[in-house]
Design a protein around this motif. Structure first.
Motif, PDB file in Angstrom:
ATOM      1  N   ALA A  54       0.878  -1.178   0.000  1.00  0.00           N
ATOM      2  CA  ALA A  54       0.000   0.000   0.000  1.00  0.00           C
ATOM      3  C   ALA A  54       0.912   1.224   0.000  1.00  0.00           C
ATOM      4  O   ALA A  54       1.404   1.639   1.046  1.00  0.00           O
ATOM      5  CB  ALA A  54      -0.916  -0.006   1.213  1.00  0.00           C
ATOM      6  N   THR A  58      -4.005   5.133   2.194  1.00  0.00           N
ATOM      7  CA  THR A  58      -4.502   3.772   2.015  1.00  0.00           C
ATOM      8  C   THR A  58      -4.087   2.890   3.191  1.00  0.00           C
ATOM      9  O   THR A  58      -4.901   2.112   3.704  1.00  0.00           O
ATOM     10  CB  THR A  58      -3.970   3.177   0.701  1.00  0.00           C
ATOM     11  OG1 THR A  58      -4.298   4.069  -0.368  1.00  0.00           O
ATOM     12  CG2 THR A  58      -4.577   1.822   0.425  1.00  0.00           C
ATOM     13  N   LEU A 114     -13.237   1.038  -1.817  1.00  0.00           N
ATOM     14  CA  LEU A 114     -12.079   0.361  -1.238  1.00  0.00           C
ATOM     15  C   LEU A 114     -12.357  -0.003   0.215  1.00  0.00           C
ATOM     16  O   LEU A 114     -12.056  -1.117   0.658  1.00  0.00           O
ATOM     17  CB  LEU A 114     -10.830   1.244  -1.333  1.00  0.00           C
ATOM     18  CG  LEU A 114      -9.565   0.690  -0.696  1.00  0.00           C
ATOM     19  CD1 LEU A 114      -9.148  -0.620  -1.353  1.00  0.00           C
ATOM     20  CD2 LEU A 114      -8.437   1.704  -0.782  1.00  0.00           C
ATOM     21  N   ALA A 153      -7.208   6.688  -3.397  1.00  0.00           N
ATOM     22  CA  ALA A 153      -6.441   6.077  -2.306  1.00  0.00           C
ATOM     23  C   ALA A 153      -7.314   5.781  -1.096  1.00  0.00           C
ATOM     24  O   ALA A 153      -7.009   4.907  -0.305  1.00  0.00           O
ATOM     25  CB  ALA A 153      -5.294   6.985  -1.906  1.00  0.00           C
ATOM     26  N   SER A 154      -8.403   6.531  -0.966  1.00  0.00           N
ATOM     27  CA  SER A 154      -9.304   6.335   0.171  1.00  0.00           C
ATOM     28  C   SER A 154     -10.737   6.538  -0.312  1.00  0.00           C
ATOM     29  O   SER A 154     -11.298   7.615  -0.196  1.00  0.00           O
ATOM     30  CB  SER A 154      -8.977   7.330   1.281  1.00  0.00           C
ATOM     31  OG  SER A 154      -9.891   7.203   2.330  1.00  0.00           O
TER      32      SER A 154
END
Length: 133
Positions: free
Chosen positions: A65, A70, A115, A110-111
């Motif tokens: 990651a 993340t 996810l 990434a966030s």
């Protein structure tokens, strides 16, 4: 539930072996050894973990990651899901280790909520394999 903080604690739990795995995660569980009886004049060596206490550690390497956002998201999800399964877990030390990267083409942000939901579902599968109902 107590969080693992020292690297020596993480190493001890991971050396005990894994008890469950999913495509992205591995769950390591501390296996307490039988207490050795000592003769007079000898003291027992101090143990790393307290008996009867549930301890949890989350390991998210930069290798799998890249972005801190993340890694933090995954760590938060590990601790949140472990709290949901707290009653069904044996009171010992556990480490959840990220062992593969999430597809960057599928999870562009990434966030993201997608996810977060994917990580959460996979962690539920992981803890479900070792949890008692």
């Amino acid at each position: 539930m107590v969080r693992l903080k020292q690297w020596s604690e993480f190493q001890a739990v991971m050396s005990a072996g894994s008890v469950a795995r999913t495509p992205h995660f591995v769950l390591h569980q501390w296996q307490p050894s039988a207490k050795a009886s000592t003769g007079s004049g000898f003291e027992e060596a101090p143990t790393l973990f307290v008996d009867g206490v549930l301890m949890m550690g989350a390991l998210t390497p930069k290798r799998w990651a890249k972005r801190a956002v993340t890694r933090n998201l995954i760590r938060r999800q590990i601790h949140a899901v472990s709290r949901d399964f707290e009653k069904g877990l044996m009171p010992t030390a556990y480490v959840v280790r990220l062992r593969a990267t999430f597809n960057a083409q599928k999870f562009v942000s990434a966030s993201s909520d997608v996810l977060k939901q994917t990580v959460r579902e996979e962690l539920k599968q992981l803890f479900g394999r070792v949890s008692t109902p």
